[in-house]
Design a protein around this motif. Structure first.
Motif, PDB file in Angstrom:
ATOM      1  N   TYR A 119       2.429  -5.091   9.872  1.00  0.00           N
ATOM      2  CA  TYR A 119       1.133  -4.800  10.511  1.00  0.00           C
ATOM      3  C   TYR A 119       0.146  -5.910  10.168  1.00  0.00           C
ATOM      4  CZ  TYR A 119       3.171  -0.125  10.939  1.00  0.00           C
ATOM      5  OH  TYR A 119       3.998   0.934  11.234  1.00  0.00           O
ATOM      6  N   PRO A 120       0.397  -7.132  10.630  1.00  0.00           N
ATOM      7  CA  PRO A 120      -0.396  -8.296  10.193  1.00  0.00           C
ATOM      8  C   PRO A 120      -1.860  -8.247  10.598  1.00  0.00           C
ATOM      9  CG  PRO A 120       1.043  -8.873  12.029  1.00  0.00           C
ATOM     10  CD  PRO A 120       1.446  -7.514  11.590  1.00  0.00           C
ATOM     11  N   GLU A 121      -2.193  -7.539  11.659  1.00  0.00           N
ATOM     12  CA  GLU A 121      -3.566  -7.506  12.146  1.00  0.00           C
ATOM     13  C   GLU A 121      -4.338  -6.276  11.674  1.00  0.00           C
ATOM     14  OE1 GLU A 121      -4.744 -10.086  13.809  1.00  0.00           O
ATOM     15  OE2 GLU A 121      -2.756 -11.030  13.720  1.00  0.00           O
ATOM     16  N   ASP A 122      -3.693  -5.446  10.872  1.00  0.00           N
ATOM     17  CA  ASP A 122      -4.282  -4.158  10.546  1.00  0.00           C
ATOM     18  C   ASP A 122      -4.729  -4.073   9.088  1.00  0.00           C
ATOM     19  OD1 ASP A 122      -3.730  -3.297  13.190  1.00  0.00           O
ATOM     20  OD2 ASP A 122      -1.668  -2.866  12.599  1.00  0.00           O
ATOM     21  N   GLN A 123      -5.483  -3.023   8.781  1.00  0.00           N
ATOM     22  CA  GLN A 123      -6.107  -2.841   7.468  1.00  0.00           C
ATOM     23  C   GLN A 123      -5.258  -1.893   6.615  1.00  0.00           C
ATOM     24  OE1 GLN A 123      -9.844  -0.853   7.890  1.00  0.00           O
ATOM     25  NE2 GLN A 123     -10.399  -1.009   5.734  1.00  0.00           N
ATOM     26  N   ILE A 124      -4.829  -2.383   5.451  1.00  0.00           N
ATOM     27  CA  ILE A 124      -4.076  -1.555   4.509  1.00  0.00           C
ATOM     28  C   ILE A 124      -5.093  -0.906   3.576  1.00  0.00           C
ATOM     29  CG2 ILE A 124      -2.119  -1.449   2.938  1.00  0.00           C
ATOM     30  CD1 ILE A 124      -1.475  -2.697   5.681  1.00  0.00           C
ATOM     31  N   LYS A 125      -5.224   0.412   3.657  1.00  0.00           N
ATOM     32  CA  LYS A 125      -6.337   1.066   2.962  1.00  0.00           C
ATOM     33  C   LYS A 125      -5.930   1.789   1.687  1.00  0.00           C
ATOM     34  CE  LYS A 125     -10.573   3.576   3.823  1.00  0.00           C
ATOM     35  NZ  LYS A 125     -11.508   4.063   4.840  1.00  0.00           N
ATOM     36  N   THR A 126      -4.792   2.468   1.702  1.00  0.00           N
ATOM     37  CA  THR A 126      -4.467   3.351   0.581  1.00  0.00           C
ATOM     38  C   THR A 126      -2.982   3.329   0.262  1.00  0.00           C
ATOM     39  OG1 THR A 126      -6.204   4.832   1.403  1.00  0.00           O
ATOM     40  CG2 THR A 126      -4.795   5.687  -0.345  1.00  0.00           C
ATOM     41  N   LEU A 127      -2.654   3.418  -1.013  1.00  0.00           N
ATOM     42  CA  LEU A 127      -1.280   3.592  -1.486  1.00  0.00           C
ATOM     43  C   LEU A 127      -1.149   4.985  -2.086  1.00  0.00           C
ATOM     44  CD1 LEU A 127       1.547   2.769  -2.758  1.00  0.00           C
ATOM     45  CD2 LEU A 127       0.201   1.970  -4.729  1.00  0.00           C
ATOM     46  N   PHE A 128      -0.138   5.755  -1.645  1.00  0.00           N
ATOM     47  CA  PHE A 128       0.196   7.032  -2.262  1.00  0.00           C
ATOM     48  C   PHE A 128       1.381   6.804  -3.190  1.00  0.00           C
ATOM     49  CE2 PHE A 128      -2.263   8.288   1.334  1.00  0.00           C
ATOM     50  CZ  PHE A 128      -2.876   9.471   0.970  1.00  0.00           C
ATOM     51  N   VAL A 129       1.146   6.963  -4.467  1.00  0.00           N
ATOM     52  CA  VAL A 129       2.192   6.718  -5.460  1.00  0.00           C
ATOM     53  C   VAL A 129       3.198   7.865  -5.404  1.00  0.00           C
ATOM     54  CG1 VAL A 129       2.673   6.375  -7.904  1.00  0.00           C
ATOM     55  CG2 VAL A 129       0.552   5.469  -6.909  1.00  0.00           C
ATOM     56  N   PRO A 130       4.485   7.573  -5.202  1.00  0.00           N
ATOM     57  CA  PRO A 130       5.486   8.647  -5.124  1.00  0.00           C
ATOM     58  C   PRO A 130       5.536   9.456  -6.407  1.00  0.00           C
ATOM     59  CG  PRO A 130       6.405   6.542  -4.391  1.00  0.00           C
ATOM     60  CD  PRO A 130       5.093   6.237  -5.031  1.00  0.00           C
ATOM     61  N   ASN A 131       5.759  10.754  -6.243  1.00  0.00           N
ATOM     62  CA  ASN A 131       5.847  11.630  -7.397  1.00  0.00           C
ATOM     63  C   ASN A 131       7.280  11.804  -7.871  1.00  0.00           C
ATOM     64  OD1 ASN A 131       4.601  13.421  -9.294  1.00  0.00           O
ATOM     65  ND2 ASN A 131       5.437  15.154  -8.147  1.00  0.00           N
ATOM     66  N   ASP A 132       8.226  11.344  -7.050  1.00  0.00           N
ATOM     67  CA  ASP A 132       9.645  11.515  -7.361  1.00  0.00           C
ATOM     68  C   ASP A 132      10.400  10.276  -6.899  1.00  0.00           C
ATOM     69  OD1 ASP A 132      12.541  12.617  -6.488  1.00  0.00           O
ATOM     70  OD2 ASP A 132      11.742  13.898  -8.079  1.00  0.00           O
ATOM     71  N   ILE A 133      11.491   9.936  -7.567  1.00  0.00           N
ATOM     72  CA  ILE A 133      12.238   8.730  -7.218  1.00  0.00           C
ATOM     73  C   ILE A 133      12.880   8.835  -5.837  1.00  0.00           C
ATOM     74  CG2 ILE A 133      12.694   8.110  -9.618  1.00  0.00           C
ATOM     75  CD1 ILE A 133      15.526   9.260  -9.264  1.00  0.00           C
ATOM     76  N   ASN A 134      13.030  10.064  -5.319  1.00  0.00           N
ATOM     77  CA  ASN A 134      13.626  10.246  -3.999  1.00  0.00           C
ATOM     78  C   ASN A 134      12.617  10.125  -2.863  1.00  0.00           C
ATOM     79  OD1 ASN A 134      16.382  10.894  -4.817  1.00  0.00           O
ATOM     80  ND2 ASN A 134      15.498  12.755  -5.693  1.00  0.00           N
ATOM     81  N   GLU A 135      11.333   9.987  -3.213  1.00  0.00           N
ATOM     82  CA  GLU A 135      10.309   9.891  -2.185  1.00  0.00           C
ATOM     83  C   GLU A 135      10.068   8.436  -1.783  1.00  0.00           C
ATOM     84  OE1 GLU A 135       6.669  11.755  -3.236  1.00  0.00           O
ATOM     85  OE2 GLU A 135       7.526  13.766  -3.396  1.00  0.00           O
ATOM     86  N   ALA A 136       9.788   8.247  -0.494  1.00  0.00           N
ATOM     87  CA  ALA A 136       9.374   6.938  -0.014  1.00  0.00           C
ATOM     88  C   ALA A 136       7.931   6.685  -0.443  1.00  0.00           C
ATOM     89  CB  ALA A 136       9.495   6.868   1.499  1.00  0.00           C
ATOM     90  N   THR A 137       7.566   5.430  -0.540  1.00  0.00           N
ATOM     91  CA  THR A 137       6.173   5.072  -0.808  1.00  0.00           C
ATOM     92  C   THR A 137       5.395   5.141   0.500  1.00  0.00           C
ATOM     93  OG1 THR A 137       6.890   3.592  -2.579  1.00  0.00           O
ATOM     94  CG2 THR A 137       4.644   3.323  -1.773  1.00  0.00           C
ATOM     95  N   ARG A 138       4.199   5.673   0.429  1.00  0.00           N
ATOM     96  CA  ARG A 138       3.404   5.856   1.646  1.00  0.00           C
ATOM     97  C   ARG A 138       2.117   5.046   1.552  1.00  0.00           C
ATOM     98  NH1 ARG A 138       0.438  11.005   2.871  1.00  0.00           N
ATOM     99  NH2 ARG A 138       1.427  11.683   0.928  1.00  0.00           N
ATOM    100  N   PHE A 139       1.834   4.296   2.615  1.00  0.00           N
ATOM    101  CA  PHE A 139       0.588   3.548   2.735  1.00  0.00           C
ATOM    102  C   PHE A 139      -0.199   4.085   3.929  1.00  0.00           C
ATOM    103  CE2 PHE A 139       3.298   0.643   0.427  1.00  0.00           C
ATOM    104  CZ  PHE A 139       2.448  -0.045  -0.427  1.00  0.00           C
ATOM    105  N   GLN A 140      -1.518   4.033   3.820  1.00  0.00           N
ATOM    106  CA  GLN A 140      -2.364   4.347   4.968  1.00  0.00           C
ATOM    107  C   GLN A 140      -2.817   3.044   5.593  1.00  0.00           C
ATOM    108  OE1 GLN A 140      -5.536   6.923   3.679  1.00  0.00           O
ATOM    109  NE2 GLN A 140      -4.352   8.788   4.053  1.00  0.00           N
TER     110      GLN A 140
END
Length: 461
Positions: free
Chosen positions: A74-95
Protein backbone atom coordinates in the motif's frame (compact mmCIF):
# COMPACT_ATOMS: atom_id res chain seq x y z
CA UNK A 1 -60.49 9.39 43.89
CA UNK A 2 -61.27 11.54 40.83
CA UNK A 3 -58.01 13.41 41.33
CA UNK A 4 -56.05 10.15 41.55
CA UNK A 5 -57.69 8.87 38.38
CA UNK A 6 -56.94 12.14 36.59
CA UNK A 7 -53.31 11.97 37.63
CA UNK A 8 -53.15 8.34 36.46
CA UNK A 9 -54.57 9.38 33.07
CA UNK A 10 -52.08 12.23 32.89
CA UNK A 11 -49.18 9.83 33.52
CA UNK A 12 -50.56 7.42 30.95
CA UNK A 13 -50.85 10.21 28.40
CA UNK A 14 -47.20 11.20 28.90
CA UNK A 15 -46.20 7.53 28.66
CA UNK A 16 -48.11 7.23 25.38
CA UNK A 17 -46.55 10.28 23.74
CA UNK A 18 -43.03 9.46 24.95
CA UNK A 19 -43.46 5.96 23.51
CA UNK A 20 -44.90 7.32 20.27
CA UNK A 21 -41.64 9.15 19.62
CA UNK A 22 -39.23 6.65 21.17
CA UNK A 23 -40.44 3.27 19.88
CA UNK A 24 -38.90 3.54 16.37
CA UNK A 25 -35.56 4.57 17.90
CA UNK A 26 -35.65 1.87 20.58
CA UNK A 27 -36.34 -0.79 17.94
CA UNK A 28 -33.44 0.54 15.87
CA UNK A 29 -31.10 0.70 18.87
CA UNK A 30 -31.93 -2.86 19.94
CA UNK A 31 -31.49 -4.33 16.45
CA UNK A 32 -28.26 -2.47 15.66
CA UNK A 33 -27.03 -3.26 19.17
CA UNK A 34 -27.40 -6.97 18.45
CA UNK A 35 -25.57 -6.53 15.14
CA UNK A 36 -22.70 -4.71 16.86
CA UNK A 37 -22.56 -7.35 19.57
CA UNK A 38 -22.18 -10.30 17.21
CA UNK A 39 -20.65 -8.95 13.99
CA UNK A 40 -17.03 -8.91 15.33
CA UNK A 41 -17.41 -12.56 16.35
CA UNK A 42 -18.91 -13.41 12.96
CA UNK A 43 -16.16 -11.51 11.11
CA UNK A 44 -13.39 -13.39 12.90
CA UNK A 45 -15.18 -16.73 12.41
CA UNK A 46 -15.79 -16.24 8.67
CA UNK A 47 -12.29 -14.86 7.99
CA UNK A 48 -10.10 -17.31 9.84
CA UNK A 49 -7.76 -17.42 6.83
CA UNK A 50 -6.92 -13.76 7.58
CA UNK A 51 -6.99 -13.70 11.37
CA UNK A 52 -4.91 -16.86 11.82
CA UNK A 53 -1.74 -18.24 10.23
CA UNK A 54 -1.43 -21.75 8.78
CA UNK A 55 2.10 -22.55 9.87
CA UNK A 56 4.06 -21.42 12.91
CA UNK A 57 7.83 -21.60 13.20
CA UNK A 58 10.30 -20.11 15.65
CA UNK A 59 11.41 -17.11 13.65
CA UNK A 60 8.72 -14.54 12.89
CA UNK A 61 10.04 -11.43 11.19
CA UNK A 62 10.16 -8.18 13.14
CA UNK A 63 7.20 -5.81 13.34
CA UNK A 64 9.18 -3.23 11.38
CA UNK A 65 9.71 -5.71 8.53
CA UNK A 66 6.03 -6.57 8.66
CA UNK A 67 5.22 -2.89 8.38
CA UNK A 68 7.57 -2.70 5.36
CA UNK A 69 5.53 -5.46 3.71
CA UNK A 70 2.37 -3.41 4.23
CA UNK A 71 4.06 -0.26 2.93
CA UNK A 72 5.15 -2.15 -0.19
CA UNK A 73 1.59 -3.42 -0.74
CA UNK A 74 0.00 0.00 0.00
CA UNK A 75 2.67 2.53 -1.07
CA UNK A 76 0.29 5.49 -1.35
CA UNK A 77 -1.62 4.87 1.85
CA UNK A 78 -1.28 5.75 5.54
CA UNK A 79 -0.23 3.05 8.02
CA UNK A 80 -1.89 4.12 11.25
CA UNK A 81 -1.99 1.32 13.81
CA UNK A 82 -0.37 -2.01 14.70
CA UNK A 83 -2.38 -4.61 16.64
CA UNK A 84 0.08 -6.79 18.51
CA UNK A 85 -0.99 -10.46 18.27
CA UNK A 86 -2.01 -12.06 21.52
CA UNK A 87 -1.18 -15.58 20.35
CA UNK A 88 1.48 -17.08 18.08
CA UNK A 89 -1.28 -18.46 15.83
CA UNK A 90 -2.69 -15.01 15.12
CA UNK A 91 -1.75 -12.89 12.13
CA UNK A 92 -0.45 -9.39 12.75
CA UNK A 93 -3.02 -6.73 11.95
CA UNK A 94 -2.36 -3.20 10.71
CA UNK A 95 -4.86 -0.41 10.14
CA UNK A 96 -4.41 1.33 6.82
CA UNK A 97 -6.15 4.51 5.61
CA UNK A 98 -6.88 4.49 1.89
CA UNK A 99 -8.68 7.50 0.40
CA UNK A 100 -10.17 8.28 3.79
CA UNK A 101 -11.48 4.75 4.33
CA UNK A 102 -10.01 2.42 6.95
CA UNK A 103 -8.93 -1.19 6.30
CA UNK A 104 -7.51 -4.00 8.40
CA UNK A 105 -4.49 -5.51 6.65
CA UNK A 106 -3.27 -8.92 7.85
CA UNK A 107 0.34 -10.10 7.74
CA UNK A 108 1.72 -13.61 8.23
CA UNK A 109 4.98 -12.98 10.16
CA UNK A 110 6.24 -16.51 9.47
CA UNK A 111 5.61 -16.72 5.71
CA UNK A 112 6.50 -13.01 5.35
CA UNK A 113 3.49 -12.08 3.27
CA UNK A 114 0.36 -9.93 3.32
CA UNK A 115 -2.66 -12.20 3.68
CA UNK A 116 -5.34 -9.73 2.63
CA UNK A 117 -7.56 -6.96 3.89
CA UNK A 118 -11.00 -6.31 5.38
CA UNK A 119 -12.86 -3.02 5.21
CA UNK A 120 -13.50 -1.22 8.48
CA UNK A 121 -15.31 1.92 7.39
CA UNK A 122 -17.72 -0.01 5.12
CA UNK A 123 -18.21 -3.03 7.38
CA UNK A 124 -21.58 -4.10 8.78
CA UNK A 125 -20.29 -3.12 12.23
CA UNK A 126 -19.52 0.41 11.01
CA UNK A 127 -22.97 0.65 9.40
CA UNK A 128 -24.67 -0.54 12.60
CA UNK A 129 -22.54 1.82 14.71
CA UNK A 130 -23.39 4.82 12.52
CA UNK A 131 -27.08 3.92 12.58
CA UNK A 132 -26.95 3.26 16.34
CA UNK A 133 -25.34 6.61 17.06
CA UNK A 134 -26.73 8.99 14.43
CA UNK A 135 -29.51 7.19 12.52
CA UNK A 136 -27.18 7.87 9.56
CA UNK A 137 -28.27 11.52 9.74
CA UNK A 138 -25.14 13.01 11.27
CA UNK A 139 -25.55 15.55 14.06
CA UNK A 140 -29.31 15.83 13.44
CA UNK A 141 -29.75 12.10 13.96
CA UNK A 142 -27.51 12.18 17.02
CA UNK A 143 -29.75 14.76 18.66
CA UNK A 144 -32.95 12.96 17.63
CA UNK A 145 -31.62 9.82 19.33
CA UNK A 146 -30.55 11.81 22.40
CA UNK A 147 -34.12 13.09 22.73
CA UNK A 148 -35.47 9.54 22.27
CA UNK A 149 -33.15 8.15 24.93
CA UNK A 150 -34.06 11.01 27.29
CA UNK A 151 -37.73 10.24 26.64
CA UNK A 152 -36.98 6.61 27.45
CA UNK A 153 -36.05 7.71 30.98
CA UNK A 154 -39.52 9.26 31.13
CA UNK A 155 -41.01 6.02 29.77
CA UNK A 156 -39.41 4.07 32.60
CA UNK A 157 -40.60 6.50 35.28
CA UNK A 158 -44.18 6.63 33.98
CA UNK A 159 -44.21 2.93 33.13
CA UNK A 160 -43.26 1.88 36.66
CA UNK A 161 -45.97 4.19 38.01
CA UNK A 162 -48.60 2.65 35.71
CA UNK A 163 -47.47 -0.88 36.63
CA UNK A 164 -47.37 -0.26 40.40
CA UNK A 165 -49.61 -2.82 42.21
CA UNK A 166 -53.07 -1.49 43.13
CA UNK A 167 -56.36 -2.84 44.44
CA UNK A 168 -54.81 -5.42 46.72
CA UNK A 169 -52.43 -6.92 44.12
CA UNK A 170 -49.10 -8.12 45.55
CA UNK A 171 -45.70 -7.37 44.02
CA UNK A 172 -45.24 -11.06 43.28
CA UNK A 173 -48.46 -11.09 41.29
CA UNK A 174 -47.55 -7.83 39.55
CA UNK A 175 -44.18 -9.23 38.49
CA UNK A 176 -45.70 -12.36 36.94
CA UNK A 177 -47.04 -12.76 33.41
CA UNK A 178 -50.58 -13.98 33.99
CA UNK A 179 -52.90 -15.82 31.63
CA UNK A 180 -55.04 -12.94 30.48
CA UNK A 181 -56.51 -12.77 27.00
CA UNK A 182 -56.67 -10.03 24.42
CA UNK A 183 -55.42 -6.57 25.31
CA UNK A 184 -54.97 -7.48 29.00
CA UNK A 185 -52.46 -10.14 28.02
CA UNK A 186 -50.46 -7.70 25.89
CA UNK A 187 -50.59 -5.03 28.62
CA UNK A 188 -49.42 -7.54 31.24
CA UNK A 189 -46.59 -8.81 29.00
CA UNK A 190 -45.55 -5.24 28.16
CA UNK A 191 -45.55 -3.97 31.75
CA UNK A 192 -43.92 -7.00 33.41
CA UNK A 193 -41.05 -7.21 30.90
CA UNK A 194 -40.67 -3.43 31.14
CA UNK A 195 -40.38 -3.47 34.92
CA UNK A 196 -37.93 -6.39 34.92
CA UNK A 197 -35.75 -4.52 32.42
CA UNK A 198 -36.23 -1.03 33.89
CA UNK A 199 -32.97 -0.83 35.86
CA UNK A 200 -30.91 -2.25 32.98
CA UNK A 201 -32.69 0.10 30.57
CA UNK A 202 -31.78 3.13 32.68
CA UNK A 203 -28.17 1.90 32.75
CA UNK A 204 -28.10 1.51 28.96
CA UNK A 205 -29.65 4.95 28.51
CA UNK A 206 -27.04 6.65 30.71
CA UNK A 207 -24.06 4.78 29.24
CA UNK A 208 -25.36 5.34 25.71
CA UNK A 209 -25.91 9.05 26.33
CA UNK A 210 -22.20 9.29 27.14
CA UNK A 211 -21.63 9.34 23.37
CA UNK A 212 -24.41 11.85 22.59
CA UNK A 213 -23.30 15.25 21.33
CA UNK A 214 -24.98 17.44 23.97
CA UNK A 215 -25.25 15.48 27.25
CA UNK A 216 -22.15 13.41 26.53
CA UNK A 217 -19.80 15.47 24.38
CA UNK A 218 -20.60 19.01 25.52
CA UNK A 219 -21.39 18.35 29.18
CA UNK A 220 -20.31 15.13 30.87
CA UNK A 221 -17.35 14.18 28.68
CA UNK A 222 -16.01 17.73 28.51
CA UNK A 223 -16.02 17.99 32.31
CA UNK A 224 -14.51 14.53 32.80
CA UNK A 225 -11.68 14.54 30.27
CA UNK A 226 -8.18 13.69 31.51
CA UNK A 227 -6.07 16.92 31.72
CA UNK A 228 -3.18 15.85 29.48
CA UNK A 229 -1.84 19.40 29.42
CA UNK A 230 -1.00 19.08 33.14
CA UNK A 231 0.73 15.72 32.69
CA UNK A 232 2.77 15.97 29.49
CA UNK A 233 5.48 18.56 28.83
CA UNK A 234 4.39 19.26 25.25
CA UNK A 235 0.86 18.82 23.92
CA UNK A 236 -0.72 19.43 20.53
CA UNK A 237 -2.69 22.59 19.91
CA UNK A 238 -5.03 20.89 17.43
CA UNK A 239 -5.04 17.09 17.90
CA UNK A 240 -6.91 15.10 20.54
CA UNK A 241 -7.04 11.39 21.28
CA UNK A 242 -10.19 11.21 19.17
CA UNK A 243 -7.94 11.75 16.14
CA UNK A 244 -6.45 8.31 16.81
CA UNK A 245 -9.79 6.71 15.89
CA UNK A 246 -10.41 5.64 12.32
CA UNK A 247 -13.63 6.10 10.35
CA UNK A 248 -16.21 3.56 11.47
CA UNK A 249 -14.47 2.49 14.69
CA UNK A 250 -14.00 3.94 18.18
CA UNK A 251 -10.77 2.74 19.80
CA UNK A 252 -9.87 5.38 22.36
CA UNK A 253 -11.22 5.32 25.94
CA UNK A 254 -14.15 7.69 26.52
CA UNK A 255 -12.31 9.67 29.20
CA UNK A 256 -9.43 10.45 26.82
CA UNK A 257 -11.24 11.26 23.56
CA UNK A 258 -11.26 15.03 24.13
CA UNK A 259 -7.86 15.07 25.82
CA UNK A 260 -5.02 16.64 23.81
CA UNK A 261 -2.25 14.43 22.43
CA UNK A 262 1.33 14.82 23.71
CA UNK A 263 4.07 15.74 21.25
CA UNK A 264 7.61 14.44 20.84
CA UNK A 265 10.57 16.44 22.18
CA UNK A 266 10.44 19.94 20.69
CA UNK A 267 14.23 20.34 20.52
CA UNK A 268 14.62 17.18 18.47
CA UNK A 269 11.73 18.26 16.26
CA UNK A 270 13.51 21.56 15.63
CA UNK A 271 16.67 19.63 14.75
CA UNK A 272 14.66 17.55 12.29
CA UNK A 273 13.32 20.71 10.67
CA UNK A 274 16.83 22.15 10.30
CA UNK A 275 18.42 18.94 9.10
CA UNK A 276 18.88 18.37 5.36
CA UNK A 277 18.41 14.65 5.92
CA UNK A 278 16.44 12.74 8.52
CA UNK A 279 19.03 9.96 8.49
CA UNK A 280 21.02 11.74 11.18
CA UNK A 281 18.06 11.88 13.57
CA UNK A 282 17.48 8.80 15.74
CA UNK A 283 14.02 7.24 15.66
CA UNK A 284 12.42 4.55 17.77
CA UNK A 285 11.29 1.51 15.81
CA UNK A 286 8.03 -0.38 16.16
CA UNK A 287 9.93 -3.24 17.76
CA UNK A 288 11.49 -0.83 20.28
CA UNK A 289 8.03 0.41 21.27
CA UNK A 290 6.46 -3.06 21.46
CA UNK A 291 9.35 -4.22 23.66
CA UNK A 292 9.10 -1.12 25.88
CA UNK A 293 5.33 -1.57 26.25
CA UNK A 294 5.70 -5.21 27.25
CA UNK A 295 8.41 -4.25 29.74
CA UNK A 296 5.96 -1.99 31.60
CA UNK A 297 3.17 -4.56 31.70
CA UNK A 298 1.25 -4.51 28.41
CA UNK A 299 0.17 -7.89 27.05
CA UNK A 300 -2.60 -7.51 24.46
CA UNK A 301 -2.51 -4.01 22.99
CA UNK A 302 -2.20 -1.82 19.92
CA UNK A 303 0.37 0.76 18.89
CA UNK A 304 -0.62 3.99 17.15
CA UNK A 305 2.16 5.04 14.78
CA UNK A 306 3.28 8.72 14.59
CA UNK A 307 1.82 10.50 11.58
CA UNK A 308 4.04 13.58 11.72
CA UNK A 309 7.43 14.67 13.01
CA UNK A 310 5.80 15.91 16.23
CA UNK A 311 3.70 12.79 16.70
CA UNK A 312 4.17 10.08 19.31
CA UNK A 313 3.96 6.33 19.54
CA UNK A 314 0.94 5.38 21.64
CA UNK A 315 0.53 1.98 23.26
CA UNK A 316 -3.09 1.42 24.24
CA UNK A 317 -4.98 -1.42 25.89
CA UNK A 318 -8.64 -0.66 26.46
CA UNK A 319 -12.02 -2.35 26.50
CA UNK A 320 -13.21 0.34 24.09
CA UNK A 321 -11.04 -1.15 21.33
CA UNK A 322 -11.66 -4.72 22.56
CA UNK A 323 -7.98 -5.22 23.43
CA UNK A 324 -9.02 -6.26 26.93
CA UNK A 325 -12.30 -7.18 28.63
CA UNK A 326 -11.99 -5.42 31.98
CA UNK A 327 -12.25 -1.64 31.72
CA UNK A 328 -10.47 -1.20 35.06
CA UNK A 329 -7.31 -2.42 33.28
CA UNK A 330 -7.43 0.43 30.73
CA UNK A 331 -4.00 1.92 30.07
CA UNK A 332 -2.62 4.39 27.52
CA UNK A 333 1.09 5.25 27.30
CA UNK A 334 2.65 7.79 24.94
CA UNK A 335 6.30 7.44 23.86
CA UNK A 336 8.52 10.08 22.27
CA UNK A 337 9.15 8.84 18.73
CA UNK A 338 12.82 9.88 18.87
CA UNK A 339 13.98 8.95 22.37
CA UNK A 340 11.38 6.41 23.53
CA UNK A 341 10.81 8.47 26.68
CA UNK A 342 7.41 7.93 28.33
CA UNK A 343 5.62 11.25 27.92
CA UNK A 344 2.39 10.25 29.64
CA UNK A 345 1.09 7.10 31.31
CA UNK A 346 -2.69 7.14 31.92
CA UNK A 347 -4.54 4.26 33.52
CA UNK A 348 -8.03 3.66 34.84
CA UNK A 349 -6.95 4.86 38.28
CA UNK A 350 -6.13 8.27 36.75
CA UNK A 351 -9.62 8.79 35.31
CA UNK A 352 -12.14 11.10 36.93
CA UNK A 353 -15.05 9.51 38.80
CA UNK A 354 -17.38 10.06 35.84
CA UNK A 355 -14.79 8.68 33.40
CA UNK A 356 -14.34 5.58 35.58
CA UNK A 357 -18.09 5.03 35.69
CA UNK A 358 -18.39 5.49 31.94
CA UNK A 359 -15.42 3.22 31.20
CA UNK A 360 -17.08 0.38 33.09
CA UNK A 361 -20.55 1.31 31.86
CA UNK A 362 -19.58 1.49 28.19
CA UNK A 363 -17.70 -1.81 28.32
CA UNK A 364 -20.78 -3.47 29.86
CA UNK A 365 -22.95 -1.71 27.29
CA UNK A 366 -20.79 -3.20 24.53
CA UNK A 367 -20.71 -6.71 26.03
CA UNK A 368 -16.98 -6.73 26.80
CA UNK A 369 -17.09 -8.64 30.12
CA UNK A 370 -17.32 -12.18 28.84
CA UNK A 371 -20.03 -14.65 27.87
CA UNK A 372 -22.42 -13.65 30.67
CA UNK A 373 -22.35 -10.07 29.35
CA UNK A 374 -23.20 -11.36 25.86
CA UNK A 375 -26.15 -13.32 27.22
CA UNK A 376 -27.51 -10.44 29.32
CA UNK A 377 -27.16 -7.93 26.45
CA UNK A 378 -28.79 -10.32 24.00
CA UNK A 379 -31.76 -10.97 26.29
CA UNK A 380 -32.03 -7.25 27.00
CA UNK A 381 -32.16 -6.32 23.30
CA UNK A 382 -34.76 -9.01 22.63
CA UNK A 383 -36.74 -7.74 25.63
CA UNK A 384 -36.71 -4.16 24.30
CA UNK A 385 -37.94 -5.37 20.91
CA UNK A 386 -40.74 -7.26 22.69
CA UNK A 387 -41.73 -4.18 24.70
CA UNK A 388 -41.91 -2.09 21.54
CA UNK A 389 -43.99 -4.68 19.69
CA UNK A 390 -46.42 -5.20 22.59
CA UNK A 391 -46.82 -1.43 22.95
CA UNK A 392 -47.81 -1.14 19.28
CA UNK A 393 -50.16 -4.13 19.59
CA UNK A 394 -51.89 -2.56 22.60
CA UNK A 395 -52.37 0.67 20.70
CA UNK A 396 -53.68 -1.18 17.66
CA UNK A 397 -56.27 -3.04 19.75
CA UNK A 398 -57.54 0.06 21.56
CA UNK A 399 -57.27 2.51 18.68
CA UNK A 400 -60.57 4.15 17.63
CA UNK A 401 -61.87 2.77 14.35
CA UNK A 402 -64.86 5.05 13.83
CA UNK A 403 -62.95 8.34 13.87
CA UNK A 404 -59.62 9.63 12.60
CA UNK A 405 -57.88 9.86 15.96
CA UNK A 406 -54.46 8.95 17.29
CA UNK A 407 -55.97 7.08 20.21
CA UNK A 408 -54.05 8.81 22.98
CA UNK A 409 -55.29 8.30 26.54
CA UNK A 410 -57.99 10.84 27.46
CA UNK A 411 -56.70 14.20 28.65
CA UNK A 412 -57.64 14.88 32.31
CA UNK A 413 -60.07 17.75 32.84
CA UNK A 414 -59.36 18.76 36.43
CA UNK A 415 -55.56 19.02 36.58
CA UNK A 416 -53.71 22.10 35.41
CA UNK A 417 -50.95 21.66 32.84
CA UNK A 418 -48.07 22.39 35.20
CA UNK A 419 -49.27 19.84 37.72
CA UNK A 420 -49.43 17.21 35.02
CA UNK A 421 -45.99 17.99 33.62
CA UNK A 422 -43.76 19.06 36.50
CA UNK A 423 -43.27 15.57 37.91
CA UNK A 424 -41.78 14.41 34.63
CA UNK A 425 -40.04 17.49 33.28
CA UNK A 426 -38.17 18.25 36.50
CA UNK A 427 -36.10 15.03 36.87
CA UNK A 428 -35.37 14.88 33.14
CA UNK A 429 -34.55 18.57 32.76
CA UNK A 430 -32.02 18.45 35.59
CA UNK A 431 -29.92 15.94 33.63
CA UNK A 432 -30.99 15.88 29.98
CA UNK A 433 -31.46 19.34 28.41
CA UNK A 434 -32.52 18.11 24.96
CA UNK A 435 -35.15 15.82 26.47
CA UNK A 436 -36.48 18.66 28.63
CA UNK A 437 -36.58 21.03 25.64
CA UNK A 438 -38.54 18.45 23.65
CA UNK A 439 -41.00 17.95 26.53
CA UNK A 440 -41.59 21.70 26.81
CA UNK A 441 -42.19 21.70 23.06
CA UNK A 442 -44.83 18.99 23.53
CA UNK A 443 -46.56 21.11 26.18
CA UNK A 444 -46.55 24.17 23.92
CA UNK A 445 -47.89 22.08 21.06
CA UNK A 446 -50.55 20.57 23.32
CA UNK A 447 -51.71 23.85 24.87
CA UNK A 448 -51.35 26.39 22.06
CA UNK A 449 -51.10 24.95 18.57
CA UNK A 450 -53.84 22.35 18.99
CA UNK A 451 -56.28 24.96 20.27
CA UNK A 452 -55.82 26.97 17.07
CA UNK A 453 -56.38 24.00 14.76
CA UNK A 454 -59.65 22.19 15.61
CA UNK A 455 -59.03 19.26 13.30
CA UNK A 456 -55.61 18.64 14.84
CA UNK A 457 -57.15 18.89 18.32
CA UNK A 458 -59.66 16.21 17.42
CA UNK A 459 -56.82 13.97 16.20
CA UNK A 460 -54.87 14.23 19.47
CA UNK A 461 -57.73 14.32 22.00
Amino acid sequence: MTSNKSFYMSVWRWHFYAGLYSIPFLMMLAITGLIMLYSPVAERWTNQDLYYVDQVNNSPISFDKQKDLVVAAYPEDQIKTLFVPNDINEATRFQVIQNGEAYSVFVDPYQEKVLGELGISDSIYAWADDTHGTFMLGLTGDRMIEIAVSFTILLVITGVFLWWPRSGMTFKEALSITRHKGRLFWRNLHSVIGVWLSVILIFFCLSGLAWASVWGGSLLQAWSTFPMGKSAKNVSSTLTHQDLNVKGLKQVPWGLEQSTLPESDSEIVQAVNKSTTAANIPHMTLDNIVFAAKEIGFTQFQVFIPQSETGVFTASASSMSKDIENATDDRTVHFDQYTGEVLADVGYEDYSLAAKAMAVGISLHMGQWGIWNYIVNTLFCLGIITICITGVVMWWIRRPTSKVRLGAPTKPKNLTTWKQAVWFILPVSLLFPLGAAAMIGVLIFDRILLFTIPKARALFD
